[in-house]
Design a protein around this motif. Sequence first.
Motif, PDB file in Angstrom:
ATOM      1  N   PRO A  10     -18.771 -28.418  19.075  1.00 25.96           N
ATOM      2  CA  PRO A  10     -17.445 -28.165  18.500  1.00 25.96           C
ATOM      3  C   PRO A  10     -17.136 -27.677  17.089  1.00 25.96           C
ATOM      4  N   ALA A  11     -16.042 -27.034  16.738  1.00 27.50           N
ATOM      5  CA  ALA A  11     -15.581 -26.722  15.323  1.00 27.50           C
ATOM      6  C   ALA A  11     -15.659 -27.894  14.546  1.00 27.50           C
ATOM      7  N   THR A  12     -15.949 -27.510  13.184  1.00 29.44           N
ATOM      8  CA  THR A  12     -16.013 -28.391  12.192  1.00 29.44           C
ATOM      9  C   THR A  12     -14.824 -28.989  11.847  1.00 29.44           C
ATOM     10  N   ARG A  13     -14.582 -30.312  11.769  1.00 34.78           N
ATOM     11  CA  ARG A  13     -13.630 -31.167  11.291  1.00 34.78           C
ATOM     12  C   ARG A  13     -13.550 -31.465   9.800  1.00 34.78           C
ATOM     13  N   VAL A  14     -12.419 -31.546   9.131  1.00 33.41           N
ATOM     14  CA  VAL A  14     -12.837 -31.640   7.689  1.00 33.41           C
ATOM     15  C   VAL A  14     -11.360 -32.413   7.105  1.00 33.41           C
ATOM     16  N   PHE A  15     -11.345 -32.885   5.948  1.00 29.37           N
ATOM     17  CA  PHE A  15     -10.466 -32.934   5.106  1.00 29.37           C
ATOM     18  C   PHE A  15     -10.316 -31.989   4.258  1.00 29.37           C
ATOM     19  N   ALA A  16      -9.038 -31.346   4.136  1.00 26.38           N
ATOM     20  CA  ALA A  16      -9.142 -30.090   3.232  1.00 26.38           C
ATOM     21  C   ALA A  16      -7.779 -30.324   2.246  1.00 26.38           C
ATOM     22  N   LEU A  17      -7.913 -29.474   1.131  1.00 28.16           N
ATOM     23  CA  LEU A  17      -6.731 -29.501   0.384  1.00 28.16           C
ATOM     24  C   LEU A  17      -5.476 -29.026   0.714  1.00 28.16           C
ATOM     25  N   TRP A  18      -4.514 -29.389   0.715  1.00 26.78           N
ATOM     26  CA  TRP A  18      -3.094 -28.892   0.923  1.00 26.78           C
ATOM     27  C   TRP A  18      -2.554 -28.736  -0.635  1.00 26.78           C
ATOM     28  N   LYS A  19      -2.684 -27.316  -0.981  1.00 33.07           N
ATOM     29  CA  LYS A  19      -2.467 -27.158  -2.544  1.00 33.07           C
ATOM     30  C   LYS A  19      -1.008 -27.683  -3.029  1.00 33.07           C
ATOM     31  N   GLN A  20       0.025 -27.705  -2.055  1.00 36.93           N
ATOM     32  CA  GLN A  20       1.280 -27.846  -2.475  1.00 36.93           C
ATOM     33  C   GLN A  20       1.948 -29.373  -2.896  1.00 36.93           C
ATOM     34  N   ASP A  21       0.826 -30.170  -2.509  1.00 35.01           N
ATOM     35  CA  ASP A  21       1.120 -31.556  -3.104  1.00 35.01           C
ATOM     36  C   ASP A  21      -0.176 -32.230  -3.408  1.00 35.01           C
ATOM     37  N   GLY A  22      -1.255 -31.443  -3.481  1.00 37.06           N
ATOM     38  CA  GLY A  22      -2.550 -32.022  -4.057  1.00 37.06           C
ATOM     39  C   GLY A  22      -3.118 -33.080  -3.406  1.00 37.06           C
ATOM     40  N   HIS A  23      -2.960 -33.181  -1.968  1.00 39.74           N
ATOM     41  CA  HIS A  23      -3.672 -34.183  -1.328  1.00 39.74           C
ATOM     42  C   HIS A  23      -4.654 -33.500  -0.086  1.00 39.74           C
ATOM     43  N   TYR A  24      -5.431 -34.166   0.455  1.00 40.62           N
ATOM     44  CA  TYR A  24      -6.334 -34.001   1.452  1.00 40.62           C
ATOM     45  C   TYR A  24      -5.886 -34.273   2.816  1.00 40.62           C
ATOM     46  N   TYR A  25      -5.631 -33.616   3.898  1.00 43.12           N
ATOM     47  CA  TYR A  25      -5.414 -33.830   4.930  1.00 43.12           C
ATOM     48  C   TYR A  25      -6.451 -33.576   6.125  1.00 43.12           C
TER      49      TYR A  25
END
Length: 415
Positions: A10-25
Motif C-alpha cells: 500500500p502507498a505510504t500513509r503520513v502526517f504532512a505539513l499544511w503550510k497555510q496553517d502550520g499544522h500536520y494532517y
Amino acid sequence: MSASKVGNQPATRVFALWKQDGHYYSGTVHSQHSSSSTRYLVKFDDGTEDTVDISKMRQCEVMIGDNVILVEGNVKGKVVGYGSSGAIQVEIDDGASLAISDVEIRELMIASRTLISQWKERMLSSDSIIPIIRPKPLQTSPSPSKLSIISATSVKGGRKSLAKTGFVITLSVGSKNPDQEKDNINLAIKNNGGVVLDDWSSVFSMQGTHIAGNKRWVATQKDLRWLRKDGIERVFLLSDDSSQKSKFLIALALGIPCISVEWEWQPFLLPAGFSEPLNARISQLIDMDWGNSLEHVTEIMSNLAASKLFTDKSILCLGAEFVPTPKSRKASSVDGTLEASRSVPWIILAMGASRVEAAFDLKSASSKNLQSFDYVVVKDNDEAVENLRESDVTLVHVPWIKQCLIAGRLLPIEW
C-alpha cells in the motif's frame, strides 16, 4: 522504486505539513516531485493536496501519549488507546470535564512544535516511501483544518474558553484606576477558566545560584525552565499598553505574546514598545500559533521565533542593584526578584545569553578580567563607570538592553 513493488504494497500513509496553517494532517503520498528527490505530492484525507518535503512528513502512526488536536472544534487532547475499526481513543479536557472519544485519523491534526519534539522516531527516508504512481493534477482547495478564523476562536458548548491558560497582568502607569481594572480582569479570566499568575516565577523556575556571601549571582539557560502548575499549558502577558516594566520585558524576551485586555489574542497584540533609536513603535516577533502545543512553554528557551540577541553570550551585570534577592531572604516590595533592576539579569537570560552573572562590584565578580565577558552591563551611562569604558570591555547600560529588546536587533553601542 519499481512499479511492481508499489503494486504489492500500500502507498505510504503520513502526517504532512499544511503550510497555510502550520499544522500536520493525515494523508497519502501520491507521487514524487519531478524536479526533487525529497519532495512528494501528498493527498490529504479531506481531499486537499500539496507538495511537501520529506523533512515535513512523519509516519502516520499515532501512539499512546501523543498530544493531538481535534480538527472539529480545535480542541486539544491526548491519545490514550485504540478503538475498533482503526479508531483512536482521545482523552479530551475541555476545562469543564474529562471525556474519551473515538476519532478517526483524519479528524486529528498535530501542532508543528509537538511533532518536531515528539515524533523524531517516526521520520521517513526516501527508500521507505511508496507513492501512488499516477498523480492527478494539483488542485487549489481550502485548508484541511475546515476551520475559519472565526470558528477557530469560538467557544463550543460549555467549554471554558481560557481553560489551561495562565495570565500575568501588568497595567501601564497611565491606567486611571489600576486596582479596579485589575480586579475586573481577574474576575473575567477566572470566570472563563483561566488562571491569574502573580509573576513569571509562578510558572518558570527563576532562582539561579548565589555565591560569595550573596554578593555574586549566576544563572544559565537551564535555570529558566517551565514549572508544571495547575494544568496550565499556555501563558500570556495581559496589559492595557506596552511598557518597560519587568513583567512585560521578560515576556517580550521569551517570545510570550503580550496582548491587550481586549483579548482574542492575535488581533490584539500590543506593540513591543517605542524604539527611540528607530523613532517608531515596533511590533512583537511572535509565533502566531502560540499555545497550540505544550512545547511552547515546556521548551520556552528554544523558542526560535523570539529575537535571541545574546545567544551564546556571557554577560556580567555589575552593581548591587542587579543581584537577585536570595530565596532564603524575605524580599520586600522594593527588592522583589522580578522588579526593576533585579529583573535585568533574567531579561538578559531570556534574550538568549548562555550565562548571566550579577555581582555587587569588581571584587565580587568571578573574573577580574572583564574582557572574558561579551558584555558588561551597568545601570546608567554615568561618570562612575568611566574607568571601565577605558579598559577595553564592551560596556552597555540598561536602557540600551531595553531598546535592543524592543527593536529586535542589536543597536550601535554608542546609543
